[in-house]
Enzyme design. Structure first.
Site, PDB file in Angstrom:
ATOM      1  N   SER A   1       0.838  -1.198   0.000  1.00  0.00           N
ATOM      2  CA  SER A   1       0.000   0.000   0.000  1.00  0.00           C
ATOM      3  C   SER A   1       0.882   1.261   0.000  1.00  0.00           C
ATOM      4  O   SER A   1       1.798   1.348  -0.810  1.00  0.00           O
ATOM      5  CB  SER A   1      -0.944  -0.075   1.206  1.00  0.00           C
ATOM      6  OG  SER A   1      -2.061   0.734   1.005  1.00  0.00           O
TER       7      SER A   1
ATOM      8  N   ASP B   1     -10.031  -3.944  -5.582  1.00  0.00           N
ATOM      9  CA  ASP B   1      -9.670  -2.888  -4.627  1.00  0.00           C
ATOM     10  C   ASP B   1     -10.703  -1.769  -4.662  1.00  0.00           C
ATOM     11  O   ASP B   1     -10.965  -1.187  -5.708  1.00  0.00           O
ATOM     12  CB  ASP B   1      -8.285  -2.331  -4.990  1.00  0.00           C
ATOM     13  CG  ASP B   1      -7.615  -1.631  -3.825  1.00  0.00           C
ATOM     14  OD1 ASP B   1      -8.334  -1.061  -2.993  1.00  0.00           O
ATOM     15  OD2 ASP B   1      -6.374  -1.657  -3.752  1.00  0.00           O
TER      16      ASP B   1
ATOM     17  N   HIS C   1      -8.342  -4.863  -1.375  1.00  0.00           N
ATOM     18  CA  HIS C   1      -7.094  -4.230  -0.966  1.00  0.00           C
ATOM     19  C   HIS C   1      -6.364  -5.044   0.100  1.00  0.00           C
ATOM     20  O   HIS C   1      -6.922  -5.304   1.156  1.00  0.00           O
ATOM     21  CB  HIS C   1      -7.394  -2.826  -0.437  1.00  0.00           C
ATOM     22  CG  HIS C   1      -6.159  -1.997  -0.203  1.00  0.00           C
ATOM     23  ND1 HIS C   1      -5.294  -1.656  -1.216  1.00  0.00           N
ATOM     24  CD2 HIS C   1      -5.645  -1.454   0.909  1.00  0.00           C
ATOM     25  CE1 HIS C   1      -4.313  -0.928  -0.733  1.00  0.00           C
ATOM     26  NE2 HIS C   1      -4.493  -0.794   0.559  1.00  0.00           N
TER      27      HIS C   1
END
Ligand SMILES: *[C@@H]1O[C@H](CO)[C@@H](O)[C@H](O)[C@H]1NC(C)=O
Ligand SMILES: *[C@@H]1O[C@H](CO)[C@@H](O)[C@H](O)[C@H]1NC(C)=O
Ligand SMILES: *[C@@H]1O[C@H](CO)[C@@H](O)[C@H](O)[C@H]1NC(C)=O
Ligand SMILES: *[C@@H]1O[C@H](CO)[C@@H](O)[C@H](O)[C@H]1NC(C)=O
Length: 399
Positions: A118, A241, A296
């Site tokens: 991330s 995501d 995600h």
């Protein structure tokens, strides 16, 4: 988690004992790992990922990037702080670890593989660009925001500090106060809906992204050389995501917020004019656009193992090709990873650390925060009535 890993491990042992003794393998490159928002360097889940890398390439030295030796502070630094300072500190810390040094470099440079989760992905890229003496062979990022975020995520129900921080950013994203203190604001990148270009305020005020992406008029030749010097830059986007808006940011793509139309990196001006060395890297076969299944940071051991096998290991040894049809094979999360990932979404800070951060402030800092986050934007008419929650999770109407 250990139970889940047992069968493949046993079959691996059975297989290796049946093979002739191999000659000693060359030492794998050290691996540096940068965790995501709301995570901490000493989290069990993160370390099980590092352990997996060691299993795939025995002898790998793993360094978990931290902005503070205290895990709680490291975690709160993922929300609050100045990225310029954070990157400088990380660069200095890496240089103090002799195990990261390249034994073949007379100048004492660092040579590593890098894995970013991330926001840790774009921070690793920025670190490579800015940290003199640091060189990377493979940079692998999962669900990162290389092209920034166009929106901030909604907060958890009880996160009144989180809500305050979001309000703060919405009203005042480009003030020095916010750019110096709120981490995701430093990779916030809204577009002008008419021109499709990044807003002027972003180009002027962004404390991190506009600089490391070489988007300003004066571009750094050094940043470009660093990116082009990579052997492989692997950008993996999660198929489902919804946390990163837009998720194609993970591939360095530009997205029209109105129509949702995606302009892939290779069609963008920054690529065509090669502001950042990405075209040069692509032309030598070093740029990889990957897809990982799931939402995600829903990573499985299978996905990670496949990435580690392909991109990490000893220098000159890892396979040079991408993964089959651009997709890393799927699988399920183990418990540790579930624990690790559940907090990792933009501004979804858990109630506990939000509360701990609030508790750590002085009376004056709290008043300053309220003024910047709530009253100032409200006075300017930029803030809708904000609902917040008190310590006992009771709803309080603040305005
Ligand atoms: C962030 O820190 C750097 C280095 O200390 C400083 O030069 C810069 O002005 C800070 N950014 C903001 C927006 O305050
Ligand atoms: C978008 O760009 C146009 C053309 O440069 C400009 O007139 C307009 O004010 C910009 N809009 C915003 C919201 O910045
Ligand atoms: C974005 O999409 C909208 C809707 O299709 C369109 O009107 C607009 O011109 C597009 N913006 C850019 C910069 O292409
Ligand atoms: C770009 O750099 C040059 C030379 O250092 C300087 O004169 C100029 O003002 C800079 N331009 C901008 C827009 O920062």
């Amino acid at each position: 988690m250990h139970l889940l890993n047992l069968p493949p491990l046993l079959s691996l042992l059975a297989l290796t004992s049946a093979l002739p003794r191999p000659t000693p393998a060359p030492t794998p490159l050290p691996l540096i790992i940068w965790h995501g928002l709301g995570d901490r360097y000493d989290a069990d889940g993160l370390h099980s990922t590092g352990d997996l890398a060691k299993k795939v390439h025995p002898g790998t030295y793993v360094y978990y990037i931290r902005t503070d030796d205290d895990g709680n502070t490291d975690r709160s630094n993922t929300f609050f702080g100045n990225l310029t300072t954070q990157l400088d500190d990380v660069c200095e810390a890496l240089k103090l670890d002799a195990k990261l040094l390249d034994p073949s470099d007379p100048d004492g440079g660092i040579r590593v593989d890098a894995l970013g989760f991330s926001q840790g992905g774009q921070f690793l890229r920025g670190l490579l660009e800015r940290c003199d003496g640091l060189s990377m062979r493979s940079l692998v990022t999962f669900g990162s925001q290389h092209n920034g975020i166009a929106e901030f995520q909604t907060c958890g129900r009880f996160d009144f500090v989180c809500k305050g921080a979001t309000a703060l950013v919405k009203g005042n994203a480009w003030t020095e106060y916010v750019q110096n203190k709120v981490v995701p604001a430093q990779y916030y990148r809204p577009l002008n809906a008419t021109t499709g270009m990044p807003k002027e305020e972003y180009l002027e005020g962004s404390n991190f992204l506009a600089d490391v992406n070489n988007e300003r008029v004066n571009k750094s030749e050094g940043y470009k050389r660093k990116i082009a010097s990579l052997e492989r830059f692997v950008m993996a986007v999660f198929e489902e995501d919804v946390t990163v808006v837009p998720r194609e940011s993970g591939w360095f793509a530009e997205v029209n917020a109105t129509s949702g139309e995606v302009t892939p990196l290779r069609e963008r001006q920054m690529y065509k004019e090669d502001w950042l060395g990405l075209r040069e890297l692509d032309e030598k076969g070093g740029l990889f656009f990957e897809t990982a299944p799931g939402k995600h940071m829903e990573l499985s051991d299978e996905v990670l193992r496949s990435a580690f096998k392909t991109y990490f290991g000893a220098e000159g040894e890892a396979s040079s090709g991408g993964l089959l049809d651009g997709t890393i094979a799927g699988g399920r999360l183990n418990n540790d990873q579930q624990m690790l990932m559940q907090d990792d979404h933009v501004f979804g800070c858990g109630a506990d650390e939000a509360q701990a951060w609030w508790d750590s402030l002085t009376w004056l800092e709290r008043r300053q925060f309220e003024w910047e986050a709530v009253w100032k934007p409200w006075l300017r008419g930029e803030l809708a009535p904000l609902r917040v929650y008190d310590k006992d999770h009771k709803k309080v109407d603040l305005l």
